[in-house]
Motif scaffolding. Sequence first.
Motif, short mmCIF file in Angstrom:
data_model
loop_
_atom_site.label_atom_id
_atom_site.label_comp_id
_atom_site.label_asym_id
_atom_site.label_seq_id
_atom_site.Cartn_x
_atom_site.Cartn_y
_atom_site.Cartn_z
N GLU A 91 65.56 37.41 31.50
CA GLU A 91 65.16 36.22 31.98
C GLU A 91 64.13 36.42 32.96
O GLU A 91 63.03 35.85 33.07
N SER A 107 61.53 33.15 32.67
CA SER A 107 61.90 32.03 32.04
C SER A 107 62.25 31.11 32.95
O SER A 107 62.41 31.17 34.24
N ASP A 108 62.00 29.90 32.74
CA ASP A 108 62.25 28.69 33.39
C ASP A 108 63.82 28.71 34.18
O ASP A 108 64.04 28.12 35.04
N GLU A 109 64.71 29.09 33.22
CA GLU A 109 66.15 29.42 33.53
C GLU A 109 66.25 30.34 34.81
O GLU A 109 66.63 30.03 35.92
N GLU A 140 64.97 28.79 38.08
CA GLU A 140 65.84 27.68 38.63
C GLU A 140 67.10 28.66 39.32
O GLU A 140 67.53 28.21 40.31
N LYS A 141 67.53 29.58 38.60
CA LYS A 141 68.36 30.49 39.19
C LYS A 141 68.07 31.02 40.38
O LYS A 141 68.72 31.16 41.51
#
Length: 166
Positions: A27, A89-91, A94-95
């Motif tokens: 990620e 990553s966008d994930e 956000e995390k």
Amino acid sequence: MSTVVERVWATLEHLTDPEIPVVTLRELGILRDVTETPDGVEVIITPTYTGCPAMGQIEDDVKASLLQAGIPARVVTRLAPAWTTDWMSDEAKEKLRVYGIAPPHTTRPDVSVVKFMRHRPAPDEVACPRCGSTHTVVSSQFGSTACKALYKCLDCQEPFDYFKPY
């Protein structure tokens, strides 16, 4: 994609960053590539910045995971192209926010273009990951690690790290 390459990706899919355990190496964009060569499997990792102290641990974690899965592989640290936060990553972003670290802003639309700057200007607005306010100020260019800056929210008064864009 060969079966062994798929197995390596699957084995490393959940391997987290030692400094930010809520995001995976994939990620973050640190885990760059897995290839099958005539000499065996090669896993490419790229540090978030040259001299990152976590790279030794990351390499050891990758090797240990593959050894436990019975996959012989060579881990190669590749410095070029240089890692950029645009590879996250966008994930992952956000995390980071949920974890209390303000995610980086996008640095450039074309990551193949390298811009050399003596000093990268700070973003105009960094939102507090706790309350969302953009009424924040930089306290220090270095936070808990060299890849993060320390900010303070003037609304909720909480300090927080901002993952610097590269």
